[in-house]
Design a protein around this motif. Structure first.
Motif, short mmCIF file in Angstrom:
data_model
loop_
_atom_site.label_atom_id
_atom_site.label_comp_id
_atom_site.label_asym_id
_atom_site.label_seq_id
_atom_site.Cartn_x
_atom_site.Cartn_y
_atom_site.Cartn_z
N GLY A 165 0.77 -1.10 0.11
CA GLY A 165 0.26 0.13 0.10
C GLY A 165 0.82 1.35 -0.12
N ASP A 166 2.00 1.28 0.52
CA ASP A 166 2.81 2.27 0.70
C ASP A 166 2.15 3.55 0.96
N LYS A 167 2.65 4.65 0.73
CA LYS A 167 2.00 5.87 1.16
C LYS A 167 0.64 6.15 0.24
N TYR A 168 0.16 5.43 -0.64
CA TYR A 168 -0.89 5.35 -1.20
C TYR A 168 -2.12 4.94 -0.58
N ALA A 169 -1.98 4.07 0.40
CA ALA A 169 -3.16 3.60 1.15
C ALA A 169 -3.20 4.12 2.51
N PHE A 170 -4.46 4.01 3.19
CA PHE A 170 -4.50 4.45 4.85
C PHE A 170 -4.70 3.08 5.53
N PHE A 171 -3.93 3.34 6.60
CA PHE A 171 -3.75 2.16 7.25
C PHE A 171 -4.22 2.07 8.97
N TRP A 172 -5.27 1.12 9.32
CA TRP A 172 -5.74 1.21 10.41
C TRP A 172 -4.66 0.86 11.61
N ASP A 173 -4.44 1.65 12.62
CA ASP A 173 -3.41 1.08 13.96
C ASP A 173 -4.22 -0.04 14.49
#
Length: 372
Positions: A292-300
């Motif tokens: 995903g790199d900087k192009y996705a949003f990640f749930w912590d």
């Protein structure tokens, strides 16, 4: 004299499986790019019904059960490429360079300890046979180096690549209410996909519908459906397997793609969603932050309020930033089947590929693998 290459596409027998689709991609690439393989003598190892399916400029070898127990019956090749770690057939000929591609070691986390250890032992046996190892992510390479003895063998990174489906035909699924905004996710409805964490979040987002698409014949899918019914979650649906055209429509028309999976060797659905310029919300497990790199949003974490907050705080800003959407699409388009296959074709051509020198050891490791 052309170098002879065997590519194992036996998973064509299971087209609803990820490895089945991978095998189909390989076959179609070779079919449509005869000019790129004309210097190689390629044979595809396929189920009987696929003989001739990918053109007459290559050869075919029917996948027969007898080859598993009697590998000496196999013709000899310069290179044998097993495109997944789930090896069932492989040449033990001393002149053959054996390439094995590893996608993941997810069984370490999905199975009970004793079963995982047995599976790891079996994986070690096949890597003992291999001469060259390739992997589909840096995460997988790290997993290999930590959990297995590679004996100094080269491990080559080759990210997954596929045909872009962004311009493929689309068809609206009958089960979708077009008057509602939709979230989409796809994959076999297995426990490792972690789809259940989306249920409590969707209770907090009544203005959206979520469609969890994919093979739902598993016990985990029954658990998801039971929770939906018991808790009266009327905005989550589990419609099962959808057609390729329906998948295109879902990607094209969803407001966001959600992917809370815990175990992925790569995670290609992230890339597919990005091809359509859609925001991707993902877990931060295994290979997904890498892909995903900087192009996705990640749930912590998977606390419902926090999951909702990440989506709501990024959804509008994503769609208001056309420049970023363009970067997302460009990034997704870098994961092409052309790049992926060119890397393998160039690998096949390398003169310096090292061969196993000890025929007895190859045979020993093979039968150790079969009996592990």
């Amino acid at each position: 004299m052309k170098r002879s290459i065997l590519i194992d596409l036996r998973y064509l027998e299971y087209l609803n499986n990820g490895f089945g689709q991978l095998s189909l991609n390989y076959g179609n690439y070779i079919k449509n790019n005869s000019d790129k393989v004309q210097d190689l003598d390629i044979t595809l190892f396929v189920p009987k019904e696929y003989i001739g399916a990918f053109g007459n400029h290559i050869n075919y070898l029917e996948c027969k059960r007898s080859y598993k127990w009697y590998p000496f019956l196999l013709p000899s090749f310069d290179i044998w490429h097993s495109i997944s770690q789930q090896v069932k057939y492989i040449s033990v000929a001393n002149r053959t360079v054996r390439i094995v591609t590893i996608h993941d070691l997810n069984f370490l986390y999905e199975r009970e300890l004793n079963k995982a250890r047995r599976k790891l032992k079996r994986q070690q046996s096949i890597l003992d046979i291999a001469d060259v190892i390739t992997a589909i992510s840096n995460f997988t390479i790290k997993e290999l180096s930590v959990n297995l003895d590679l004996h100094g063998k080269p491990v080559i990174l080759n990210y997954v690549g596929e045909h872009s489906i962004a311009k493929d035909p689309e068809a609206k699924p009958d089960f979708v209410d077009c008057n509602r905004q939709i979230f989409f996710t796809i994959g076999q409805v297995l426990e490792k996909k972690n789809f259940h964490v989306l249920l409590d979040m969707m209770k907090l987002m009544p203005n959206y519908d979520l469609y969890i698409c994919g093979d739902n014949k598993f016990e985990y899918a029954k658990y998801i459906k039971k929770r939906i019914a018991d808790e009266n979650i009327n905005n989550v649906f589990v419609p099962g397997i959808i057609s390729p055209a329906e998948k295109v429509w879902m990607y094209k028309n969803c407001k966001a793609f959600l992917f809370p999976s815990k175990f992925e060797g790569f995670g290609y659905p992230l890339i597919e969603a990005m091809l359509f310029g859609k925001p991707v919300f993902s877990s931060n497990y295994t290979s997904l932050p890498e892909i995903g790199d900087k192009y996705a949003f990640f749930w912590d974490n998977f606390e419902p309020e926090q999951m909702k907050k990440l989506i709501e705080s990024n959804l509008d800003s994503f769609y208001n930033n056309q420049e970023f959407i363009g970067e997302v699409i460009k990034y997704a388009n870098s994961f092409t089947i052309e790049r992926h296959m060119d890397a393998y074709l160039n690998l096949y051509r390398q003169d310096e590929l090292k061969k196993h020198k000890n025929l007895f050891l190859s045979i020993y490791n093979y039968y150790k693998y079969l009996n592990s």
